[in-house]
Design a protein around this motif. Structure first.
Motif, PDB file in Angstrom:
ATOM      1  N   THR A 229     -40.247  61.348  28.255  1.00  0.00           N
ATOM      2  CA  THR A 229     -41.370  61.831  29.048  1.00  0.00           C
ATOM      3  C   THR A 229     -40.822  62.680  30.189  1.00  0.00           C
ATOM      4  OG1 THR A 229     -41.340  59.966  30.571  1.00  0.00           O
ATOM      5  CG2 THR A 229     -42.679  59.722  28.545  1.00  0.00           C
ATOM      6  N   LYS A 230     -41.704  63.344  30.900  1.00  0.00           N
ATOM      7  CA  LYS A 230     -41.289  64.159  32.039  1.00  0.00           C
ATOM      8  C   LYS A 230     -40.564  63.306  33.083  1.00  0.00           C
ATOM      9  CE  LYS A 230     -43.066  67.223  35.619  1.00  0.00           C
ATOM     10  NZ  LYS A 230     -44.239  67.719  36.308  1.00  0.00           N
ATOM     11  N   ALA A 231     -41.096  62.132  33.386  1.00  0.00           N
ATOM     12  CA  ALA A 231     -40.475  61.242  34.374  1.00  0.00           C
ATOM     13  C   ALA A 231     -39.126  60.735  33.886  1.00  0.00           C
ATOM     14  CB  ALA A 231     -41.408  60.082  34.693  1.00  0.00           C
ATOM     15  N   GLU A 232     -39.039  60.375  32.596  1.00  0.00           N
ATOM     16  CA  GLU A 232     -37.758  59.916  32.044  1.00  0.00           C
ATOM     17  C   GLU A 232     -36.716  61.023  32.095  1.00  0.00           C
ATOM     18  OE1 GLU A 232     -39.572  56.655  28.858  1.00  0.00           O
ATOM     19  OE2 GLU A 232     -39.160  58.707  28.200  1.00  0.00           O
ATOM     20  N   GLN A 233     -37.117  62.236  31.750  1.00  0.00           N
ATOM     21  CA  GLN A 233     -36.182  63.365  31.787  1.00  0.00           C
ATOM     22  C   GLN A 233     -35.725  63.641  33.216  1.00  0.00           C
ATOM     23  OE1 GLN A 233     -34.921  64.914  28.886  1.00  0.00           O
ATOM     24  NE2 GLN A 233     -33.451  65.513  30.460  1.00  0.00           N
ATOM     25  N   GLU A 234     -36.626  63.472  34.162  1.00  0.00           N
ATOM     26  CA  GLU A 234     -36.279  63.652  35.570  1.00  0.00           C
ATOM     27  C   GLU A 234     -35.170  62.676  35.977  1.00  0.00           C
ATOM     28  OE1 GLU A 234     -38.595  63.682  39.899  1.00  0.00           O
ATOM     29  OE2 GLU A 234     -39.723  63.242  38.078  1.00  0.00           O
ATOM     30  N   ILE A 235     -35.276  61.429  35.539  1.00  0.00           N
ATOM     31  CA  ILE A 235     -34.258  60.420  35.843  1.00  0.00           C
ATOM     32  C   ILE A 235     -32.950  60.754  35.132  1.00  0.00           C
ATOM     33  CG2 ILE A 235     -33.611  57.987  35.518  1.00  0.00           C
ATOM     34  CD1 ILE A 235     -35.540  58.389  37.811  1.00  0.00           C
ATOM     35  N   LEU A 236     -33.019  61.135  33.863  1.00  0.00           N
ATOM     36  CA  LEU A 236     -31.811  61.503  33.118  1.00  0.00           C
ATOM     37  C   LEU A 236     -31.088  62.663  33.795  1.00  0.00           C
ATOM     38  CD1 LEU A 236     -33.304  61.209  29.520  1.00  0.00           C
ATOM     39  CD2 LEU A 236     -31.492  59.751  30.479  1.00  0.00           C
ATOM     40  N   ASP A 237     -31.844  63.675  34.232  1.00  0.00           N
ATOM     41  CA  ASP A 237     -31.257  64.827  34.916  1.00  0.00           C
ATOM     42  C   ASP A 237     -30.669  64.428  36.269  1.00  0.00           C
ATOM     43  OD1 ASP A 237     -32.050  66.381  32.753  1.00  0.00           O
ATOM     44  OD2 ASP A 237     -33.807  67.222  33.784  1.00  0.00           O
ATOM     45  N   LEU A 238     -31.370  63.573  36.987  1.00  0.00           N
ATOM     46  CA  LEU A 238     -30.897  63.106  38.288  1.00  0.00           C
ATOM     47  C   LEU A 238     -29.586  62.338  38.133  1.00  0.00           C
ATOM     48  CD1 LEU A 238     -31.456  62.878  41.328  1.00  0.00           C
ATOM     49  CD2 LEU A 238     -32.859  60.858  40.825  1.00  0.00           C
ATOM     50  N   SER A 239     -29.505  61.518  37.117  1.00  0.00           N
ATOM     51  CA  SER A 239     -28.281  60.749  36.876  1.00  0.00           C
ATOM     52  C   SER A 239     -27.103  61.672  36.562  1.00  0.00           C
ATOM     53  CB  SER A 239     -28.488  59.764  35.731  1.00  0.00           C
ATOM     54  OG  SER A 239     -27.289  59.071  35.454  1.00  0.00           O
ATOM     55  N   LYS A 240     -27.326  62.655  35.703  1.00  0.00           N
ATOM     56  CA  LYS A 240     -26.252  63.616  35.386  1.00  0.00           C
ATOM     57  C   LYS A 240     -25.786  64.332  36.641  1.00  0.00           C
ATOM     58  CE  LYS A 240     -27.397  64.709  30.616  1.00  0.00           C
ATOM     59  NZ  LYS A 240     -27.886  65.722  29.681  1.00  0.00           N
TER      60      LYS A 240
ATOM     61  N   TRP B  30     -23.500  62.180  38.923  1.00  0.00           N
ATOM     62  CA  TRP B  30     -22.084  62.113  38.549  1.00  0.00           C
ATOM     63  C   TRP B  30     -21.331  63.326  39.087  1.00  0.00           C
ATOM     64  CZ3 TRP B  30     -20.567  57.576  37.584  1.00  0.00           C
ATOM     65  CH2 TRP B  30     -21.322  56.671  36.832  1.00  0.00           C
ATOM     66  N   LEU B  31     -21.958  64.491  39.039  1.00  0.00           N
ATOM     67  CA  LEU B  31     -21.318  65.703  39.571  1.00  0.00           C
ATOM     68  C   LEU B  31     -21.194  65.631  41.087  1.00  0.00           C
ATOM     69  CD1 LEU B  31     -23.104  68.386  37.355  1.00  0.00           C
ATOM     70  CD2 LEU B  31     -20.776  67.471  37.089  1.00  0.00           C
ATOM     71  N   TRP B  32     -22.234  65.142  41.764  1.00  0.00           N
ATOM     72  CA  TRP B  32     -22.189  65.011  43.221  1.00  0.00           C
ATOM     73  C   TRP B  32     -21.100  64.027  43.639  1.00  0.00           C
ATOM     74  CZ3 TRP B  32     -28.145  63.980  43.361  1.00  0.00           C
ATOM     75  CH2 TRP B  32     -28.820  65.178  43.102  1.00  0.00           C
TER      76      TRP B  32
ATOM     77  N   SER C  25     -13.381  58.775  51.547  1.00  0.00           N
ATOM     78  CA  SER C  25     -11.942  58.582  51.752  1.00  0.00           C
ATOM     79  C   SER C  25     -11.114  58.908  50.516  1.00  0.00           C
ATOM     80  CB  SER C  25     -11.666  57.130  52.155  1.00  0.00           C
ATOM     81  OG  SER C  25     -11.899  56.263  51.052  1.00  0.00           O
ATOM     82  N   GLY C  26     -11.767  58.950  49.355  1.00  0.00           N
ATOM     83  CA  GLY C  26     -11.034  59.183  48.122  1.00  0.00           C
ATOM     84  C   GLY C  26     -10.430  57.911  47.545  1.00  0.00           C
ATOM     85  N   MET C  27     -10.795  56.755  48.117  1.00  0.00           N
ATOM     86  CA  MET C  27     -10.323  55.485  47.546  1.00  0.00           C
ATOM     87  C   MET C  27     -10.616  55.439  46.053  1.00  0.00           C
ATOM     88  SD  MET C  27     -11.414  52.251  49.746  1.00  0.00           S
ATOM     89  CE  MET C  27     -10.240  51.130  50.336  1.00  0.00           C
ATOM     90  N   ILE C  28     -11.825  55.892  45.703  1.00  0.00           N
ATOM     91  CA  ILE C  28     -12.184  56.128  44.305  1.00  0.00           C
ATOM     92  C   ILE C  28     -12.718  57.553  44.233  1.00  0.00           C
ATOM     93  CG2 ILE C  28     -13.638  55.505  42.343  1.00  0.00           C
ATOM     94  CD1 ILE C  28     -13.880  52.695  43.499  1.00  0.00           C
ATOM     95  N   TRP C  29     -12.074  58.361  43.423  1.00  0.00           N
ATOM     96  CA  TRP C  29     -12.591  59.706  43.163  1.00  0.00           C
ATOM     97  C   TRP C  29     -13.161  59.668  41.754  1.00  0.00           C
ATOM     98  CZ3 TRP C  29      -9.215  64.432  41.619  1.00  0.00           C
ATOM     99  CH2 TRP C  29     -10.045  65.529  41.354  1.00  0.00           C
ATOM    100  N   TYR C  30     -14.481  59.753  41.676  1.00  0.00           N
ATOM    101  CA  TYR C  30     -15.173  59.773  40.390  1.00  0.00           C
ATOM    102  C   TYR C  30     -14.986  61.168  39.803  1.00  0.00           C
ATOM    103  CZ  TYR C  30     -17.399  55.567  42.220  1.00  0.00           C
ATOM    104  OH  TYR C  30     -17.640  54.329  42.735  1.00  0.00           O
TER     105      TYR C  30
ATOM    106  N   LEU D  63     -15.348  56.977  32.099  1.00  0.00           N
ATOM    107  CA  LEU D  63     -15.200  57.463  33.466  1.00  0.00           C
ATOM    108  C   LEU D  63     -13.732  57.719  33.759  1.00  0.00           C
ATOM    109  CD1 LEU D  63     -16.445  58.093  36.254  1.00  0.00           C
ATOM    110  CD2 LEU D  63     -16.006  55.699  36.842  1.00  0.00           C
ATOM    111  N   VAL D  64     -13.435  58.963  34.115  1.00  0.00           N
ATOM    112  CA  VAL D  64     -12.110  59.323  34.596  1.00  0.00           C
ATOM    113  C   VAL D  64     -12.187  59.252  36.112  1.00  0.00           C
ATOM    114  CG1 VAL D  64     -10.312  61.083  34.666  1.00  0.00           C
ATOM    115  CG2 VAL D  64     -11.766  60.877  32.639  1.00  0.00           C
TER     116      VAL D  64
END
Length: 156
Positions: free
Chosen positions: A27-38, A41-43, A80-85, A110-111
């Motif tokens: 659905t539009k709302a589900e796609q919005e969440i999928l896009d937000l999640s992707k 990860w980039l952020w 701090s970079g303690m974990i860099w996703y 996850l790298v």
């Protein structure tokens, strides 16, 4: 004989219907969440703290293999970079929305750079989003280690 043919027909129809149900368009709302999640990860990879600060609810909780933390601690870990996703390779994602709450599951490799060492882990990541004032905010991010082998062949 007639009952066998009818039974076979019903079996084929039920298999076809169950396959059709698993291949639905979000659905539009589900796609919005999928896009937000992707995007999240980039952020996280790019350490976009201002953007993440707006995404993470002030009461958000984060669960890693080493334990849990709150928003301020997670932001400090990223800053701090303690974990860099570094990179999340997403193999599958599904979302279910219940009123103003969305629960997303990601099967990922996850790298990450942890304590200066690059590691790659297979995770099922659970993300919980809450819609407030027309915007989705993250309320929880939980990493569950998977026993499957890492699929990612190129960590770069």
């Amino acid at each position: 004989m007639r009952i066998s043919i009818i039974g076979l027909f019903l079996l084929i129809v039920s298999i076809s219907l169950s396959n059709a149900q698993t291949k639905t368009t979000p659905t539009k709302a589900e796609q919005e969440i999928l896009d937000l999640s992707k995007a999240k990860w980039l952020w996280m990879a790019d350490k976009k703290l201002d953007t993440l600060d707006k995404l993470f609810d002030d009461r958000a909780v984060f669960v890693h293999m080493s334990g849990g933390s709150d928003k301020s601690r997670e932001m400090e870990v990223i800053k701090s970079g303690m974990i860099w996703y570094k990179k999340a390779e997403i193999y599958s994602a599904s979302v279910n929305i219940f009123g103003n709450t969305a629960i997303l599951l990601n099967d990922i490799d996850l790298v990450a750079v942890v304590g200066g060492n690059e590691v790659t882990n297979a995770f099922m990541v659970t993300e919980v989003y809450i819609k407030e004032n027309g915007k989705w905010k993250m309320g929880s991010l939980t990493f569950s280690h998977l026993r499957r082998p890492v699929k990612l062949t190129n960590n770069k």
